[in-house]
Write a protein that holds these residues in place. Structure first.
Motif, PDB file in Angstrom:
ATOM      1  N   MET A 166     -63.959 -19.769 -14.514  1.00 40.61           N
ATOM      2  CA  MET A 166     -62.807 -19.104 -15.125  1.00 40.61           C
ATOM      3  C   MET A 166     -63.031 -18.904 -16.624  1.00 40.61           C
ATOM      4  N   LYS A 167     -63.636 -19.878 -17.274  1.00 42.39           N
ATOM      5  CA  LYS A 167     -63.937 -19.758 -18.709  1.00 42.39           C
ATOM      6  C   LYS A 167     -64.988 -18.664 -18.957  1.00 42.39           C
ATOM      7  N   LEU A 168     -65.991 -18.605 -18.087  1.00 37.74           N
ATOM      8  CA  LEU A 168     -67.035 -17.583 -18.206  1.00 37.74           C
ATOM      9  C   LEU A 168     -66.459 -16.182 -18.028  1.00 37.74           C
ATOM     10  N   LEU A 169     -65.506 -16.017 -17.117  1.00 39.94           N
ATOM     11  CA  LEU A 169     -64.923 -14.699 -16.830  1.00 39.94           C
ATOM     12  C   LEU A 169     -64.406 -14.015 -18.095  1.00 39.94           C
ATOM     13  N   GLU A 170     -63.906 -14.786 -19.026  1.00 42.49           N
ATOM     14  CA  GLU A 170     -63.372 -14.237 -20.277  1.00 42.49           C
ATOM     15  C   GLU A 170     -64.444 -13.517 -21.092  1.00 42.49           C
ATOM     16  N   ARG A 171     -65.710 -13.838 -20.854  1.00 42.14           N
ATOM     17  CA  ARG A 171     -66.814 -13.273 -21.646  1.00 42.14           C
ATOM     18  C   ARG A 171     -67.592 -12.187 -20.912  1.00 42.14           C
ATOM     19  N   LEU A 172     -67.148 -11.853 -19.690  1.00 46.70           N
ATOM     20  CA  LEU A 172     -67.860 -10.875 -18.867  1.00 46.70           C
ATOM     21  C   LEU A 172     -67.217  -9.496 -18.922  1.00 46.70           C
ATOM     22  N   ASP A 173     -68.061  -8.491 -18.737  1.00 47.62           N
ATOM     23  CA  ASP A 173     -67.574  -7.124 -18.551  1.00 47.62           C
ATOM     24  C   ASP A 173     -67.464  -6.795 -17.067  1.00 47.62           C
ATOM     25  N   ILE A 174     -68.360  -7.388 -16.262  1.00 43.74           N
ATOM     26  CA  ILE A 174     -68.413  -7.097 -14.820  1.00 43.74           C
ATOM     27  C   ILE A 174     -68.691  -8.392 -14.066  1.00 43.74           C
ATOM     28  N   LEU A 204     -74.555 -22.857 -16.516  1.00 43.53           N
ATOM     29  CA  LEU A 204     -75.853 -22.320 -16.915  1.00 43.53           C
ATOM     30  C   LEU A 204     -75.716 -20.861 -17.363  1.00 43.53           C
ATOM     31  N   GLN A 205     -74.890 -20.084 -16.669  1.00 41.87           N
ATOM     32  CA  GLN A 205     -74.646 -18.698 -17.083  1.00 41.87           C
ATOM     33  C   GLN A 205     -74.095 -18.663 -18.512  1.00 41.87           C
ATOM     34  N   THR A 206     -73.166 -19.564 -18.813  1.00 39.17           N
ATOM     35  CA  THR A 206     -72.573 -19.626 -20.152  1.00 39.17           C
ATOM     36  C   THR A 206     -73.621 -20.003 -21.187  1.00 39.17           C
ATOM     37  N   ARG A 207     -74.488 -20.948 -20.845  1.00 42.27           N
ATOM     38  CA  ARG A 207     -75.545 -21.353 -21.772  1.00 42.27           C
ATOM     39  C   ARG A 207     -76.503 -20.209 -22.063  1.00 42.27           C
ATOM     40  N   VAL A 208     -76.854 -19.451 -21.031  1.00 43.34           N
ATOM     41  CA  VAL A 208     -77.739 -18.295 -21.221  1.00 43.34           C
ATOM     42  C   VAL A 208     -77.041 -17.251 -22.087  1.00 43.34           C
ATOM     43  N   LEU A 209     -75.794 -16.965 -21.795  1.00 44.58           N
ATOM     44  CA  LEU A 209     -75.033 -15.969 -22.551  1.00 44.58           C
ATOM     45  C   LEU A 209     -74.977 -16.332 -24.036  1.00 44.58           C
ATOM     46  N   SER A 210     -74.892 -17.603 -24.349  1.00 39.66           N
ATOM     47  CA  SER A 210     -74.827 -18.030 -25.752  1.00 39.66           C
ATOM     48  C   SER A 210     -76.139 -17.759 -26.503  1.00 39.66           C
ATOM     49  N   GLN A 211     -77.223 -17.502 -25.772  1.00 38.33           N
ATOM     50  CA  GLN A 211     -78.513 -17.211 -26.400  1.00 38.33           C
ATOM     51  C   GLN A 211     -78.676 -15.739 -26.768  1.00 38.33           C
ATOM     52  N   VAL A 212     -77.835 -14.876 -26.213  1.00 37.05           N
ATOM     53  CA  VAL A 212     -77.977 -13.431 -26.408  1.00 37.05           C
ATOM     54  C   VAL A 212     -77.203 -13.015 -27.654  1.00 37.05           C
ATOM     55  N   LYS A 213     -77.849 -12.204 -28.510  1.00 37.87           N
ATOM     56  CA  LYS A 213     -77.286 -11.844 -29.814  1.00 37.87           C
ATOM     57  C   LYS A 213     -76.028 -10.984 -29.704  1.00 37.87           C
ATOM     58  N   SER A 214     -76.134  -9.767 -29.247  1.00 33.24           N
ATOM     59  CA  SER A 214     -74.952  -8.893 -29.146  1.00 33.24           C
ATOM     60  C   SER A 214     -75.176  -7.850 -28.053  1.00 33.24           C
ATOM     61  N   PRO A 215     -75.078  -8.282 -26.807  1.00 29.61           N
ATOM     62  CA  PRO A 215     -75.306  -7.348 -25.696  1.00 29.61           C
ATOM     63  C   PRO A 215     -74.207  -6.295 -25.625  1.00 29.61           C
ATOM     64  N   LYS A 216     -74.583  -5.106 -25.145  1.00 32.89           N
ATOM     65  CA  LYS A 216     -73.601  -4.039 -24.948  1.00 32.89           C
ATOM     66  C   LYS A 216     -72.749  -4.313 -23.716  1.00 32.89           C
ATOM     67  N   LEU A 217     -73.354  -4.974 -22.708  1.00 33.83           N
ATOM     68  CA  LEU A 217     -72.649  -5.237 -21.460  1.00 33.83           C
ATOM     69  C   LEU A 217     -73.196  -6.514 -20.832  1.00 33.83           C
ATOM     70  N   VAL A 218     -72.272  -7.344 -20.324  1.00 32.04           N
ATOM     71  CA  VAL A 218     -72.661  -8.580 -19.637  1.00 32.04           C
ATOM     72  C   VAL A 218     -72.033  -8.557 -18.247  1.00 32.04           C
ATOM     73  N   ALA A 219     -72.876  -8.713 -17.245  1.00 31.27           N
ATOM     74  CA  ALA A 219     -72.419  -8.778 -15.854  1.00 31.27           C
ATOM     75  C   ALA A 219     -72.882 -10.098 -15.263  1.00 31.27           C
ATOM     76  N   ALA A 220     -72.151 -10.560 -14.253  1.00 35.46           N
ATOM     77  CA  ALA A 220     -72.530 -11.808 -13.597  1.00 35.46           C
ATOM     78  C   ALA A 220     -72.227 -11.718 -12.110  1.00 35.46           C
ATOM     79  N   ASP A 221     -72.919 -12.540 -11.372  1.00 31.48           N
ATOM     80  CA  ASP A 221     -72.714 -12.700  -9.942  1.00 31.48           C
ATOM     81  C   ASP A 221     -72.305 -14.153  -9.730  1.00 31.48           C
ATOM     82  N   THR A 222     -71.549 -14.386  -8.700  1.00 31.19           N
ATOM     83  CA  THR A 222     -71.240 -15.753  -8.320  1.00 31.19           C
ATOM     84  C   THR A 222     -71.150 -15.813  -6.812  1.00 31.19           C
TER      85      THR A 222
END
Length: 182
Positions: free
Chosen positions: A158-166, A127-145
Motif C-alpha cells: 500500500m505504501k509503494l502504491l503511492e509512488r507508482l504510475d502503473i 525490495l521494490q521500494t528499495r530499488v525505486l529509491s535508487q532511481v534518480k528521476s524516472p518519467k514512469l514507474v510501473a510495478a507488478d505484484t
C-alpha cells in the motif's frame, strides 16, 4: 529512452489444460524484458543460479537485452511450478523454491539509476521500494505484484502504491484484494 526491469528470472514448470512444460525459462523480469525490447532498450536486473544454462542467458543477449545486472550466484535458480485453470486468470502454485532469489538484493548500476522507465517486476514490495529509491528521476514507474504479496506484505504494498504510475495485477488478484478490503 531507457527501461530498467528488476525482478525474477526463473525456471518454471507450467501446467495447462493443453499440456505441461517442465523447466521453461520464466520469471516476470524475463517475460517483461523480451516483450519491452520491441519498444526501447531494456536493461535487466535479476539473479540466477549456477544451474541457469548459458544458452538461456544467450537468448536474452541475442534479443538485445542488457544483462549486465544479471547476477550469477552459487545455488539454484528460482523455480515456480503452477497449474492454470480453464480461465487463465486463475492459477494455483504447486511448488515454489526461491533458491538464490531469496537473498536477492539488487543494486542498480549508475546508468540504470538514470533510467527513464522503471518496471518493478514481481518481487517483495519492500525490495521494490528499495530499488525505486535508487532511481534518480524516472518519467514512469510501473510495478507488478501477486496474491502472495497482497496477502503477506499488504502494508508495504500500500505504501509503494503511492509512488507508482502503473500497477499490473490480474482479475483474481483484484478480487482477493477487494475482498480483503471489506
Amino acid at each position: 529512452m531507457s527501461i530498467v526491469v528488476v525482478g525474477s528470472v526463473a525456471y518454471d514448470t507450467v501446467e495447462t489444460a493443453n499440456g505441461r512444460r517442465d523447466d521453461a525459462v520464466g520469471g516476470a523480469a524475463t517475460f517483461f524484458s523480451v516483450a519491452a525490447r520491441f519498444f526501447a532498450p531494456v536493461s535487466m536486473v535479476g539473479v540466477i543460479g549456477k544451474d541457469f544454462k548459458a544458452e538461456h542467458e544467450q537468448i536474452l543477449v541475442e534479443r538485445g537485452i542488457d544483462v549486465r545486472g544479471l547476477e550469477r550466484h552459487e545455488g539454484e535458480t528460482f523455480r515456480w511450478h503452477g497449474r492454470y485453470h480453464e480461465d487463465m486468470n486463475k492459477r494455483d502454485t504447486i511448488a515454489l523454491a526461491l533458491n538464490v532469489f531469496e537473498g536477492f538484493n539488487p543494486t542498480l548500476l549508475p546508468d540504470q539509476q538514470r533510467c527513464d522507465y522503471l518496471f518493478l517486476a514481481n518481487i517483495s514490495p519492500e525490495l521494490q521500494t528499495r530499488v525505486l529509491s535508487q532511481v534518480k528521476s524516472p518519467k514512469l514507474v510501473a510495478a507488478d505484484t501477486m496474491d502472495f504479496w497482497i496477502q503477506n506484505a499488504r502494508p508495504a504494498l500500500m505504501k509503494l502504491l503511492e509512488r507508482l504510475d502503473i500497477l499490473t495485477i490480474n482479475d483474481e488478484e483484484i478480487e482477493r484484494a477487494s475482498c480483503r478490503e471489506r
